[in-house]
Design an enzyme around this catalytic site. Sequence first.
Site, short mmCIF file in Angstrom:
data_model
loop_
_atom_site.label_atom_id
_atom_site.label_comp_id
_atom_site.label_asym_id
_atom_site.label_seq_id
_atom_site.Cartn_x
_atom_site.Cartn_y
_atom_site.Cartn_z
N TRP A 152 45.21 30.97 25.98
CA TRP A 152 46.10 30.24 26.89
C TRP A 152 45.78 28.75 26.91
O TRP A 152 46.56 27.96 27.44
CB TRP A 152 45.99 30.83 28.30
CG TRP A 152 44.63 30.66 28.94
CD1 TRP A 152 43.47 31.27 28.59
CD2 TRP A 152 44.31 29.81 30.05
NE1 TRP A 152 42.44 30.88 29.40
CE2 TRP A 152 42.92 29.98 30.32
CE3 TRP A 152 45.04 28.95 30.85
CZ2 TRP A 152 42.26 29.30 31.33
CZ3 TRP A 152 44.39 28.27 31.88
CH2 TRP A 152 43.01 28.45 32.11
N ASP A 153 44.66 28.39 26.31
CA ASP A 153 44.30 26.98 26.17
C ASP A 153 45.45 26.17 25.58
O ASP A 153 45.66 25.01 25.93
CB ASP A 153 43.09 26.82 25.24
CG ASP A 153 41.92 27.70 25.59
OD1 ASP A 153 42.08 28.65 26.36
OD2 ASP A 153 40.82 27.44 25.07
N GLU A 185 35.97 33.03 34.56
CA GLU A 185 35.45 34.25 33.94
C GLU A 185 34.14 34.72 34.57
O GLU A 185 33.54 35.71 34.09
CB GLU A 185 35.29 34.02 32.44
CG GLU A 185 36.63 33.85 31.75
CD GLU A 185 36.52 33.18 30.41
OE1 GLU A 185 35.44 33.24 29.79
OE2 GLU A 185 37.51 32.57 29.96
N LYS A 189 32.71 29.58 36.70
CA LYS A 189 32.47 29.03 35.37
C LYS A 189 33.31 27.78 35.15
O LYS A 189 32.90 26.86 34.45
CB LYS A 189 32.82 30.09 34.31
CG LYS A 189 32.58 29.66 32.88
CD LYS A 189 33.01 30.74 31.90
CE LYS A 189 32.77 30.31 30.46
NZ LYS A 189 33.33 31.27 29.49
N GLN A 190 34.49 27.74 35.78
CA GLN A 190 35.45 26.67 35.48
C GLN A 190 36.45 26.55 36.62
O GLN A 190 36.48 27.35 37.55
CB GLN A 190 36.19 27.00 34.20
CG GLN A 190 37.00 28.29 34.28
CD GLN A 190 37.21 28.94 32.94
OE1 GLN A 190 36.41 29.75 32.50
NE2 GLN A 190 38.30 28.58 32.27
#
Length: 758
Positions: free
Chosen positions: A355-356, A482, A592-593
């Site tokens: 999906w990046d 994640e 994580k993000q």
Amino acid sequence: MTENLKWQITSDSLDASQLLVDETLFHVANGYIGVRGNFEEGYPNHYNTIRGAYINGVYDISEVKHGEKLHGFIDSKQKIINITDVQGIKLYIAGEKFSLFDGKVLNFKRILDMREGIYKRQILWESPKGHIIEINIQRMASFIKPELFVIDYTVRSINYEGEIVFVSTQKGDVFNYFDPTDPRVAGELEKHLTVETIDIQKDIGIITSITNKSHIRVTSAVKHVVSSQHELERIQDDKSSTTKIRLYIKAGQTQRLVKYCIFTDSVRFSDCHQAAIDKMEEVLETPIEQLYQLQKVYLSAFWDKADVVVNGDDRLQQGIHFSLFELLQSVGKDQYSNIAAKGLSGEGYEGHYFWDTEIYMLPFFLLTDKALAENLLNYRYEKLEAARENARILGHKKGALYPWRTISGSECSAYFPSGTAQYHINADIAYMFVQYYFVTGDLDFVESKGAEVLFETARLWMDTGHYVEDSFRIDAVTGPDEYTCIVNNNYYTNCMAKYNLKWAVKFYELLKENNRIEHLAQKLGITEEEVNEWQQAAEKMYLPYDEKLDINPQDDSFLSKAIWDFENTPKDQYPLLLHYHPLYIYRYQVCKQADTVLAHFLLEDEQKLSTIKKSYEYYEKITTHDSSLSTCIFSIVAAKLGEIRKAYDYFMQTTRLDLDNIHHNTKDGIHTANMGGTYMGMVYGFAGLRIKESGIFFNPVIPEQWESYEFKICYQGRMIKIHVNQEQSHYTLLEGKELKIHVYDQEYILNDDIIIKI
């Protein structure tokens, strides 16, 4: 930093660990082929290397083994393959083999020139016997001739007279890189490519190989062009070919070997063997200097549209240029390919598309090159049937579910909690189809492709979610973060699903108003009743909110978990995913993000500013940024909130991530999503660009470290130049008719120039 160095990446390191990183940084690619920056002559035997070349969209299939296999778990995955090795050129001077690890290195420098599109290696070397030579090697993956990779090798003698020998190799016996200790690369050693034929035709060495399970053929063709009279000897076996070229050189004289390498594949060519010969003959009709000039002209046009200029911050400017250049090198330029997580620079994430592409990289192309943006969306449309099949595997009776990671269209994630469960990929893809429509106004594309993607992804949400009392909820999914998996009502997922459903309805109504819906509605069996169900689900979508904290919880259970003990976590234990069991991580508040913060950027109108601010502050404290997709988003939202110093600090980490090897895994390839994040950080962050149904909006800010910045964007048939300095922002209409823009929420008509005080 000189002006040239803003456009060049340089290194003089011979350190073993840095050489691995430099193999990535100095790779050359054109969206079709990519070749890592390995030394032609190789390294000492005890040095590690990831020697590789790749074709975008060419893959083999690997078996996936599960200790306990349940229904729907994948049996196999695709992975990009390391193709025929054509990099090898050894040089002998009076019988002494040239090596930067023997004799004396009097000068050594490698340069990636991002305006010329060429990688150079410059060497002054004294052999153990005292022979001094100057070596200049250039490499190019041509943007004009996408099948062409060339090595241009020149030797100038300083004090030697006698024979020199080039030994050039073409090796079909290649393996993929693996590391069983790192889940971000392949964990198994496998041979994916088998040599099928090897021969010489028209003085061209040709190796055709076939992948072992996907049965894709790959051909490499090599032709040597030598500057003067020489002796040539060929040796070949059933897997490789070696060409020895003997020349005489005098002191002060230069000898030159140009190694033309063509790659073709059976995905794109019905006969890749013959196509390689044809492409080679076509390339040889153009002098090498003209090929270099064509490369430079191509890049000049690219930079004219795409450049982002920052005055007053040279290290950042270098990082920006590197990011944009790598996006160009990485993006597939045909319907067979997309953008891999590591581009064509290495084997990290096995060459998979994520999906990046939509959320992080497509915005750059959408605003600078409509054709490439359309190609990327075309790829998703072409994989729609595979997405339908994937949905059925996961138990859905209707709709399509795009895989989290893929090449050919099927799911490649063997660990479903942080992979397949990321249903948000559907909404991410849908979001960019909508953005494409906003930027281009292309209703034909909506009718032919965009609407079908939105309708099928909307159907998936209806089959995934359910009503609780009077709200629509989505259970057992994973958001972008994640470190938090299989949760109910992930804010990002629900928010994006709402947008997906809303715009499926809008696309239906738009086509209906223009008498274009009948054929598609019949094809898909869509009824007005179903469209009304999408509308109701969007209106009733549950978005988690905590009144006490005035934040959007990441999911239903997130705030009830203990907060990770950051204070007592050693720095060498990051990234957490390499040091802690996933279940241990899942029990804590640790990100994580960017997750909720990412939703606040993409869909900022869903929440009031105070909620966005408090959410940002809350998640900032518990986010590790172990993902390269994170700091750019925190920079963008910080800029929106007026936290300019924070925005700048996050942005510097983003722009320098690979150049400074911040995540310590650049050896496996560049971080292409982060490259896209660099562009977004400038354009969406500091310039405050937002593109909405109601128009185009700017809210520019500028860090105190910069004198000014500027860039151009394409929007609805116009080209607009934006320049921002410490006093004012300046908007210039370079092409197209006048249009309405919004700056600091004020409306202006742009028909020439507008200057607004900051």
